[in-house]
Write an enzyme that holds these catalytic residues in place. Structure first.
Site, PDB file in Angstrom:
ATOM      1  N   ASP A  24      34.340  39.467  43.227  1.00 20.31           N
ATOM      2  CA  ASP A  24      34.297  40.687  44.044  1.00 20.31           C
ATOM      3  C   ASP A  24      32.860  41.074  44.410  1.00 20.31           C
ATOM      4  O   ASP A  24      31.922  40.805  43.655  1.00 20.31           O
ATOM      5  CB  ASP A  24      34.972  41.829  43.265  1.00 20.31           C
ATOM      6  CG  ASP A  24      35.365  42.988  44.173  1.00 20.31           C
ATOM      7  OD1 ASP A  24      35.367  42.808  45.412  1.00 20.31           O
ATOM      8  OD2 ASP A  24      35.669  44.070  43.643  1.00 20.31           O
ATOM      9  N   ARG A  28      29.837  44.374  49.818  1.00 16.42           N
ATOM     10  CA  ARG A  28      28.687  45.208  49.445  1.00 16.42           C
ATOM     11  C   ARG A  28      27.382  44.408  49.471  1.00 16.42           C
ATOM     12  O   ARG A  28      26.326  44.919  49.819  1.00 16.42           O
ATOM     13  CB  ARG A  28      28.921  45.824  48.054  1.00 16.42           C
ATOM     14  CG  ARG A  28      29.801  47.065  48.104  1.00 16.42           C
ATOM     15  CD  ARG A  28      30.362  47.406  46.769  1.00 16.42           C
ATOM     16  NE  ARG A  28      31.479  46.523  46.418  1.00 16.42           N
ATOM     17  CZ  ARG A  28      32.008  46.440  45.217  1.00 16.42           C
ATOM     18  NH1 ARG A  28      31.517  47.155  44.227  1.00 16.42           N
ATOM     19  NH2 ARG A  28      33.027  45.636  44.994  1.00 16.42           N
ATOM     20  N   TRP A  29      27.468  43.133  49.112  1.00 15.62           N
ATOM     21  CA  TRP A  29      26.280  42.266  49.163  1.00 15.62           C
ATOM     22  C   TRP A  29      25.752  42.216  50.600  1.00 15.62           C
ATOM     23  O   TRP A  29      24.547  42.360  50.836  1.00 15.62           O
ATOM     24  CB  TRP A  29      26.641  40.854  48.678  1.00 15.62           C
ATOM     25  CG  TRP A  29      25.488  39.908  48.609  1.00 15.62           C
ATOM     26  CD1 TRP A  29      24.673  39.670  47.543  1.00 15.62           C
ATOM     27  CD2 TRP A  29      25.018  39.060  49.683  1.00 15.62           C
ATOM     28  NE1 TRP A  29      23.717  38.728  47.869  1.00 15.62           N
ATOM     29  CE2 TRP A  29      23.914  38.344  49.184  1.00 15.62           C
ATOM     30  CE3 TRP A  29      25.417  38.835  51.005  1.00 15.62           C
ATOM     31  CZ2 TRP A  29      23.210  37.418  49.949  1.00 15.62           C
ATOM     32  CZ3 TRP A  29      24.707  37.917  51.778  1.00 15.62           C
ATOM     33  CH2 TRP A  29      23.619  37.232  51.247  1.00 15.62           C
ATOM     34  N   HIS A  41      30.880  36.819  52.678  1.00 18.27           N
ATOM     35  CA  HIS A  41      31.933  35.863  52.306  1.00 18.27           C
ATOM     36  C   HIS A  41      31.379  34.434  52.311  1.00 18.27           C
ATOM     37  O   HIS A  41      31.716  33.626  51.447  1.00 18.27           O
ATOM     38  CB  HIS A  41      33.131  35.982  53.250  1.00 18.27           C
ATOM     39  CG  HIS A  41      33.861  37.308  53.129  1.00 18.27           C
ATOM     40  ND1 HIS A  41      34.223  37.840  51.912  1.00 18.27           N
ATOM     41  CD2 HIS A  41      34.294  38.197  54.063  1.00 18.27           C
ATOM     42  CE1 HIS A  41      34.847  39.000  52.105  1.00 18.27           C
ATOM     43  NE2 HIS A  41      34.882  39.247  53.406  1.00 18.27           N
ATOM     44  N   ARG A  75      43.820  44.246  55.056  1.00 20.90           N
ATOM     45  CA  ARG A  75      42.490  44.579  55.611  1.00 20.90           C
ATOM     46  C   ARG A  75      42.545  44.454  57.136  1.00 20.90           C
ATOM     47  O   ARG A  75      43.473  43.851  57.676  1.00 20.90           O
ATOM     48  CB  ARG A  75      41.434  43.612  55.038  1.00 20.90           C
ATOM     49  CG  ARG A  75      41.185  43.874  53.560  1.00 20.90           C
ATOM     50  CD  ARG A  75      39.973  43.111  53.067  1.00 20.90           C
ATOM     51  NE  ARG A  75      39.750  43.411  51.652  1.00 20.90           N
ATOM     52  CZ  ARG A  75      38.687  43.043  50.979  1.00 20.90           C
ATOM     53  NH1 ARG A  75      37.720  42.358  51.559  1.00 20.90           N
ATOM     54  NH2 ARG A  75      38.555  43.357  49.709  1.00 20.90           N
ATOM     55  N   LEU A 135      37.817  18.861  35.699  1.00 20.91           N
ATOM     56  CA  LEU A 135      38.138  20.296  35.770  1.00 20.91           C
ATOM     57  C   LEU A 135      39.401  20.562  36.604  1.00 20.91           C
ATOM     58  O   LEU A 135      39.577  19.988  37.680  1.00 20.91           O
ATOM     59  CB  LEU A 135      36.948  21.032  36.416  1.00 20.91           C
ATOM     60  CG  LEU A 135      37.142  22.525  36.702  1.00 20.91           C
ATOM     61  CD1 LEU A 135      37.119  23.332  35.411  1.00 20.91           C
ATOM     62  CD2 LEU A 135      36.052  23.026  37.661  1.00 20.91           C
ATOM     63  N   ARG A 198      38.766  46.967  37.067  1.00 17.36           N
ATOM     64  CA  ARG A 198      40.228  46.956  37.219  1.00 17.36           C
ATOM     65  C   ARG A 198      40.688  45.525  37.486  1.00 17.36           C
ATOM     66  O   ARG A 198      39.870  44.635  37.772  1.00 17.36           O
ATOM     67  CB  ARG A 198      40.688  47.908  38.332  1.00 17.36           C
ATOM     68  CG  ARG A 198      40.059  47.662  39.674  1.00 17.36           C
ATOM     69  CD  ARG A 198      40.625  48.571  40.775  1.00 17.36           C
ATOM     70  NE  ARG A 198      39.820  48.454  41.989  1.00 17.36           N
ATOM     71  CZ  ARG A 198      38.864  49.324  42.349  1.00 17.36           C
ATOM     72  NH1 ARG A 198      38.606  50.376  41.610  1.00 17.36           N
ATOM     73  NH2 ARG A 198      38.166  49.128  43.459  1.00 17.36           N
ATOM     74  N   ILE A 199      41.993  45.342  37.440  1.00 23.12           N
ATOM     75  CA  ILE A 199      42.567  43.995  37.572  1.00 23.12           C
ATOM     76  C   ILE A 199      42.978  43.704  39.015  1.00 23.12           C
ATOM     77  O   ILE A 199      43.051  42.546  39.429  1.00 23.12           O
ATOM     78  CB  ILE A 199      43.778  43.824  36.604  1.00 23.12           C
ATOM     79  CG1 ILE A 199      43.345  44.071  35.139  1.00 23.12           C
ATOM     80  CG2 ILE A 199      44.434  42.458  36.735  1.00 23.12           C
ATOM     81  CD1 ILE A 199      42.279  43.123  34.605  1.00 23.12           C
TER      82      ILE A 199
HETATM   83  C1  IPE Z   1      40.261  41.783  44.403  1.00 26.20           C
HETATM   84  O1  IPE Z   1      39.212  42.447  45.021  1.00 26.20           O
HETATM   85  C2  IPE Z   1      40.654  40.579  45.175  1.00 26.20           C
HETATM   86  C3  IPE Z   1      39.686  39.478  45.213  1.00 26.20           C
HETATM   87  C4  IPE Z   1      38.514  39.463  44.650  1.00 26.20           C
HETATM   88  C5  IPE Z   1      40.122  38.313  45.910  1.00 26.20           C
HETATM   89  P1  IPE Z   1      39.453  43.671  46.030  1.00 26.20           P
HETATM   90  O2  IPE Z   1      38.125  44.037  46.531  1.00 26.20           O
HETATM   91  O3  IPE Z   1      40.498  43.318  47.005  1.00 26.20           O
HETATM   92  O4  IPE Z   1      40.050  44.766  45.044  1.00 26.20           O
HETATM   93  P2  IPE Z   1      39.994  46.343  45.122  1.00 26.20           P
HETATM   94  O5  IPE Z   1      40.479  46.737  46.473  1.00 26.20           O
HETATM   95  O6  IPE Z   1      38.578  46.776  44.893  1.00 26.20           O
HETATM   96  O7  IPE Z   1      40.883  46.801  44.005  1.00 26.20           O
HETATM   97  C1  IPE Z   2      35.677  39.940  47.506  1.00 28.65           C
HETATM   98  O1  IPE Z   2      34.711  40.702  48.135  1.00 28.65           O
HETATM   99  C2  IPE Z   2      36.304  38.931  48.443  1.00 28.65           C
HETATM  100  C3  IPE Z   2      37.684  39.245  48.827  1.00 28.65           C
HETATM  101  C4  IPE Z   2      38.398  40.247  48.391  1.00 28.65           C
HETATM  102  C5  IPE Z   2      38.297  38.356  49.789  1.00 28.65           C
HETATM  103  P1  IPE Z   2      35.065  42.023  48.926  1.00 28.65           P
HETATM  104  O2  IPE Z   2      35.325  41.669  50.339  1.00 28.65           O
HETATM  105  O3  IPE Z   2      36.166  42.758  48.246  1.00 28.65           O
HETATM  106  O4  IPE Z   2      33.704  42.810  48.798  1.00 28.65           O
HETATM  107  P2  IPE Z   2      33.502  44.359  48.495  1.00 28.65           P
HETATM  108  O5  IPE Z   2      34.335  44.681  47.290  1.00 28.65           O
HETATM  109  O6  IPE Z   2      33.973  45.092  49.707  1.00 28.65           O
HETATM  110  O7  IPE Z   2      32.040  44.497  48.248  1.00 28.65           O
HETATM  111 MG    MG Z   3      36.198  44.125  46.798  1.00 32.24          MG
END
Ligand code: IPE
Ligand code: IPE
Ligand code: MG
Length: 248
Positions: A24, A28-29, A41, A75, A135, A198-199
């Site tokens: 995750d 934000r990065w 990404h 999204r 792996l 969180r999960i």
């Molecule tokens: C969880 O991250 C899904 C992945 C990392 C693929 P999200 O960014 O979708 O989760 P929430 O919305 O913060 O819970």
């Molecule tokens: C995780 O990064 C990748 C996916 C969920 C596909 P995010 O896209 O959720 O990045 P943040 O949480 O918005 O920074």
């Molecule tokens: Mg995220």
């Protein structure tokens, strides 16, 4: 324990057999650098390469990566399209490298949402890598822990309706055997990057006794050293599984 001690401990201890990661923080990065989310990404894919390579090197048996959750489909379509495109590019470009590194691939999740082209490439990549013995790389794509549990229940119900399973015989072991990660060792360590604690509907059934590790590092910045820190932390845990550690 000092970090120097942690490092030396890690060098003698076997790595966790099964590591799962909620990757995750890509958005934000990118935002912190005034870049489009796509850059985050893309940089995230580089971290995937690094971590897969490192896990193979240190002898992890299974690495399960959360690439796209069943909720991520909600999204904006622009971002979903971008993620689908990136998934296809990765399948196209990385399969040969995985083959050369003896890595096996398993893609879990409801793949029906992906384009036929992605589904074909996913099928093809898994087939090409099925005889590898290094792996086990598991990619969770359009995956949800609740989906996994519902799928297992459905499979068991179908067998029960056909008389192939006696409902009385259904227990944890039978249920586990019908989940997406049935063939792999139990998840020892679950890591989530980016500071969220969180999960988010990742593995649910499988993390009953996993050690949970949350770090602030955003996924595009997560590297081999960060993984070693997480593994050292894992080694410092006292895993009791509800028992009393050698005490009678
Ligand atoms: C969880 O991250 C899904 C992945 C990392 C693929 P999200 O960014 O979708 O989760 P929430 O919305 O913060 O819970
Ligand atoms: C995780 O990064 C990748 C996916 C969920 C596909 P995010 O896209 O959720 O990045 P943040 O949480 O918005 O920074
Ligand atoms: Mg995220």
């Amino acid at each position: 324990m000092s970090s120097a001690n942690n490092t030396s401990t890690n060098s003698v201890k076997a790595p966790p057999k099964h590591i799962a990661i909620i990757m995750d923080g890509n958005g934000r990065w990118a935002k912190s650098r005034n870049l489009p989310r796509s850059s985050g990404h893309q940089k995230g894919v580089k971290s995937v390469r690094t971590i897969v390579k490192h896990c193979a090197k240190i002898g992890v048996n299974t690495l399960t990566l959360f690439a796209f959750s069943s909720e991520n489909i909600n999204r904006p379509s622009e971002e979903v399209g971008l993620l689908f495109k990136l998934f296809l590019t990765v399948l196209r470009n990385e399969t040969k490298k995985l083959k050369d590194n003896n890595i096996k691939l398993d893609i879990i999740g409801d793949l029906s949402v992906f384009t036929p082209e992605i589904q074909d490439h996913a099928e093809n990549a898994q087939q090409q890598l099925q005889n590898n013995t290094g792996l086990n790389l598991v990619i969770a794509a359009n995956y949800g822990g609740q989906w996994d549990i519902a799928e297992a229940a459905k499979k068991i119900a179908v067998k029960a309706a056909k008389g192939e399973i006696n409902p009385e015989s259904i227990d944890n072991k039978v249920f586990s055997a019908h989940t997406a990660l049935a063939q792999y060792p139990r998840v020892d360590l679950l890591i989530r990057t980016s500071g969220e604690v969180r999960i988010s509907n990742f593995l649910l059934w499988d993390i009953a006794y996993s050690e949970l590790y949350f770090c602030e590092t955003l996924w595009p910045d997560f590297d081999a050293n960060e993984l070693d820190i997480a593994i050292n932390n894992f080694h410092s845990r006292d895993r009791r599984f509800g028992e009393r550690n050698g005490e009678k």
